[in-house]
Design an enzyme around this catalytic site. Structure first.
Site, PDB file in Angstrom:
ATOM      1  N   ALA A  65       0.999  -1.355  -0.380  1.00  0.00           N
ATOM      2  CA  ALA A  65      -0.212  -0.052  -0.060  1.00  0.00           C
ATOM      3  C   ALA A  65       0.619   0.992   0.084  1.00  0.00           C
ATOM      4  O   ALA A  65       1.935   1.196   0.226  1.00  0.00           O
ATOM      5  CB  ALA A  65      -0.892  -0.164   1.555  1.00  0.00           C
ATOM      6  N   GLY A 111       1.375  -5.005   0.868  1.00  0.00           N
ATOM      7  CA  GLY A 111      -0.333  -4.680  -0.158  1.00  0.00           C
ATOM      8  C   GLY A 111      -0.386  -5.524  -1.029  1.00  0.00           C
ATOM      9  O   GLY A 111      -1.418  -6.427  -1.899  1.00  0.00           O
ATOM     10  N   GLU A 114      -0.358  -9.283  -0.523  1.00  0.00           N
ATOM     11  CA  GLU A 114      -1.540  -9.581  -0.295  1.00  0.00           C
ATOM     12  C   GLU A 114      -2.553  -9.676  -2.027  1.00  0.00           C
ATOM     13  O   GLU A 114      -3.739 -10.629  -1.576  1.00  0.00           O
ATOM     14  CB  GLU A 114      -2.236  -8.432   0.394  1.00  0.00           C
ATOM     15  CG  GLU A 114      -1.923  -8.546   2.053  1.00  0.00           C
ATOM     16  CD  GLU A 114      -2.070  -7.371   2.489  1.00  0.00           C
ATOM     17  OE1 GLU A 114      -1.879  -6.501   2.710  1.00  0.00           O
ATOM     18  OE2 GLU A 114      -3.117  -7.572   3.671  1.00  0.00           O
ATOM     19  N   GLU A 134       4.349  -5.368   7.124  1.00  0.00           N
ATOM     20  CA  GLU A 134       4.163  -4.007   8.576  1.00  0.00           C
ATOM     21  C   GLU A 134       4.544  -3.921   9.518  1.00  0.00           C
ATOM     22  O   GLU A 134       3.889  -2.828   9.969  1.00  0.00           O
ATOM     23  CB  GLU A 134       2.616  -4.843   7.762  1.00  0.00           C
ATOM     24  CG  GLU A 134       1.574  -4.439   6.764  1.00  0.00           C
ATOM     25  CD  GLU A 134       1.285  -5.844   6.005  1.00  0.00           C
ATOM     26  OE1 GLU A 134       2.361  -6.242   5.915  1.00  0.00           O
ATOM     27  OE2 GLU A 134       1.591  -5.429   5.070  1.00  0.00           O
TER      28      GLU A 134
HETATM   29  N1  COA Z   1       4.178   2.906  -0.630  1.00  0.00           N
HETATM   30  C1  COA Z   1       4.720   4.533  -1.578  1.00  0.00           C
HETATM   31  N2  COA Z   1       6.204   4.851  -1.822  1.00  0.00           N
HETATM   32  C2  COA Z   1       6.871   3.288  -2.077  1.00  0.00           C
HETATM   33  C3  COA Z   1       6.662   2.817  -1.624  1.00  0.00           C
HETATM   34  C4  COA Z   1       5.139   1.951  -0.966  1.00  0.00           C
HETATM   35  N3  COA Z   1       4.703   0.783  -0.069  1.00  0.00           N
HETATM   36  N4  COA Z   1       7.671   1.262  -1.704  1.00  0.00           N
HETATM   37  C5  COA Z   1       8.467   1.684  -2.522  1.00  0.00           C
HETATM   38  N5  COA Z   1       8.437   3.352  -2.207  1.00  0.00           N
HETATM   39  C6  COA Z   1       9.072   4.171  -3.752  1.00  0.00           C
HETATM   40  C7  COA Z   1      10.020   5.123  -2.280  1.00  0.00           C
HETATM   41  O1  COA Z   1       9.539   5.614  -2.102  1.00  0.00           O
HETATM   42  C8  COA Z   1      11.155   5.789  -3.537  1.00  0.00           C
HETATM   43  O2  COA Z   1      10.279   6.811  -4.785  1.00  0.00           O
HETATM   44  P1  COA Z   1      10.808   8.204  -4.018  1.00  0.00           P
HETATM   45  O3  COA Z   1      12.096   7.518  -5.043  1.00  0.00           O
HETATM   46  O4  COA Z   1       9.893   9.115  -4.735  1.00  0.00           O
HETATM   47  O5  COA Z   1      11.948   8.089  -2.893  1.00  0.00           O
HETATM   48  C9  COA Z   1      10.244   4.322  -4.664  1.00  0.00           C
HETATM   49  O6  COA Z   1       9.191   3.747  -4.406  1.00  0.00           O
HETATM   50  C10 COA Z   1      11.369   3.712  -5.008  1.00  0.00           C
HETATM   51  O7  COA Z   1      12.057   2.927  -3.392  1.00  0.00           O
HETATM   52  P2  COA Z   1      13.041   2.601  -3.108  1.00  0.00           P
HETATM   53  O8  COA Z   1      12.805   2.599  -1.616  1.00  0.00           O
HETATM   54  O9  COA Z   1      13.543   3.744  -3.757  1.00  0.00           O
HETATM   55  O10 COA Z   1      14.186   1.328  -3.835  1.00  0.00           O
HETATM   56  P3  COA Z   1      14.730  -0.048  -2.787  1.00  0.00           P
HETATM   57  O11 COA Z   1      14.747  -0.772  -5.096  1.00  0.00           O
HETATM   58  O12 COA Z   1      16.129   1.143  -2.225  1.00  0.00           O
HETATM   59  O13 COA Z   1      13.608  -0.765  -2.432  1.00  0.00           O
HETATM   60  C11 COA Z   1      12.096  -2.049  -1.627  1.00  0.00           C
HETATM   61  C12 COA Z   1      12.903  -1.549  -2.675  1.00  0.00           C
HETATM   62  C13 COA Z   1      10.269  -2.447  -2.261  1.00  0.00           C
HETATM   63  C14 COA Z   1      12.678  -3.056  -1.093  1.00  0.00           C
HETATM   64  C15 COA Z   1      11.475  -0.747  -0.440  1.00  0.00           C
HETATM   65  O14 COA Z   1      10.462   0.964  -1.661  1.00  0.00           O
HETATM   66  C16 COA Z   1      10.865  -0.643  -0.005  1.00  0.00           C
HETATM   67  O15 COA Z   1      11.308  -1.172   1.144  1.00  0.00           O
HETATM   68  N6  COA Z   1       9.483  -0.718  -0.075  1.00  0.00           N
HETATM   69  C17 COA Z   1       7.991  -0.361   1.068  1.00  0.00           C
HETATM   70  C18 COA Z   1       7.844  -1.758   1.530  1.00  0.00           C
HETATM   71  C19 COA Z   1       6.670  -2.159   2.418  1.00  0.00           C
HETATM   72  O16 COA Z   1       7.392  -1.987   3.959  1.00  0.00           O
HETATM   73  N7  COA Z   1       6.089  -2.141   2.220  1.00  0.00           N
HETATM   74  C20 COA Z   1       4.559  -2.728   3.284  1.00  0.00           C
HETATM   75  C21 COA Z   1       3.331  -1.575   3.053  1.00  0.00           C
HETATM   76  S1  COA Z   1       2.254  -1.853   4.179  1.00  0.00           S
END
Ligand code: COA
Length: 259
Positions: A65, A111, A114, A134
């Site tokens: 999400a 999400g 999910e 989460e």
């Molecule tokens: N919500 C909002 N933005 C998200 C996102 C999320 N769930 N997941 C990634 N993004 C955004 C990042 O903020 C970043 O945006 P920016 O370029 O404007 O700063 C962009 O996507 C790229 O992500 P980044 O974290 O820089 O890439 P990465 O390769 O270093 O890492 C992940 C990839 C997927 C491991 C990491 O983005 C992450 O941990 N995301 C969140 C996962 C999460 O907790 N999901 C559960 C949500 S309930």
């Protein structure tokens, strides 16, 4: 037609691509709303026999999400967000009478995991990673993850994954029953479409009834056995059942009409 999704109909399969690659295809309000709309199309358009859900780019299926939308929410807002998503997207996918398969092409987190789990089954590319992180955010899954992960991988593994926020790679996801097949990324859509083409040769009403009955079992619905009896009986008055059984006796391939 959609701002956050790409759609393409290929031989009866609607490929739905969540298209926010710069945000790892995170599910914001617009994506949830448009997924709800495209699912209505899947239900109602007779040209669509099945659907695939995937993510744009090579890195992410859906990384969860959209966390940036969480900051302003209180208890009611949080619950409303989860309910809206469950009612309009996740349960609609699970209960779709037409097969919907996830082609998981990268990170499927929160999400995103999910979303994949609400599909009828999952095919993953070798670089896919699954997780429910989460608790890192002081949250729990809200789009059905506590229920569906437990259904798919069992209580112990689900507890560990959700408590630790650990990610599992594609091969481990296959080993615990989260995905059915792991293929190289460039073959992911072709493999998923190939499986659905096979399903398209079967009787659509029977396929819909399989989905309904298996969903009952996954939910441990005590009515599941009785529902199976009712669905089994209802098959006998379909044209496709007459066609399928007659074709077998006549030693030819059946031609199903979905009637
Ligand atoms: N919500 C909002 N933005 C998200 C996102 C999320 N769930 N997941 C990634 N993004 C955004 C990042 O903020 C970043 O945006 P920016 O370029 O404007 O700063 C962009 O996507 C790229 O992500 P980044 O974290 O820089 O890439 P990465 O390769 O270093 O890492 C992940 C990839 C997927 C491991 C990491 O983005 C992450 O941990 N995301 C969140 C996962 C999460 O907790 N999901 C559960 C949500 S309930």
């Amino acid at each position: 037609m959609y701002q956050t999704l790409l759609t393409e109909l290929d031989k009866g399969t609607l490929v739905i691509t969540v298209n926010r690659p710069d945000k790892m295809n995170a599910l914001n309000k617009d994506v949830i709303s448009e997924l709800g709309k495209v699912l209505d199309e899947v239900y109602s358009n007779n040209e669509i026999k099945s659907a695939i859900i995937t993510g744009a780019g090579e890195k992410a299926f859906v990384a969860g999400a959209d966390i940036s939308e969480f900051l302003s929410l209180g208890a009611e807002g949080g619950a409303a967000l989860a309910k809206l998503g469950q009612d309009h997207v996740f349960n609609k996918i699970e209960n779709s009478p037409k097969p919907i398969v996830a082609a998981v092409n990268g990170f499927a987190l929160g999400g995103g995991c999910e979303l994949a789990m609400s599909c009828h089954f999952r095919i993953a590319s070798a670089n896919a990673k699954f997780g429910q992180p989460e608790v890192n955010l002081g949250l729990i899954p809200g789009y059905g993850g506590t229920q569906r992960l437990t259904q798919l991988v069992g209580k112990g593994k689900a507890m560990e994954l959700m408590m630790t926020a650990d990610m599992v790679g594609a091969d481990d996801a296959k080993a615990i029953g989260l995905v059915n097949h792991v293929v190289p990324q460039e073959e992911l859509l072709a493999k998923t479409k190939e499986i659905l083409q096979k399903v398209h040769t079967k009787a659509p009403i029977a396929v819909a009834k399989v989905i309904a009955c298996v969903n009952d079992a996954a939910k441990c619905d005590p009515a599941g056995f009785d529902n199976e009896i009712a669905h089994f009986g209802a098959c006998f008055i379909t044209e496709d059942m007459k066609e399928g059984t007659t074709a077998f006796v006549e030693k030819r391939k059946p031609v199903f009409k979905g009637k």
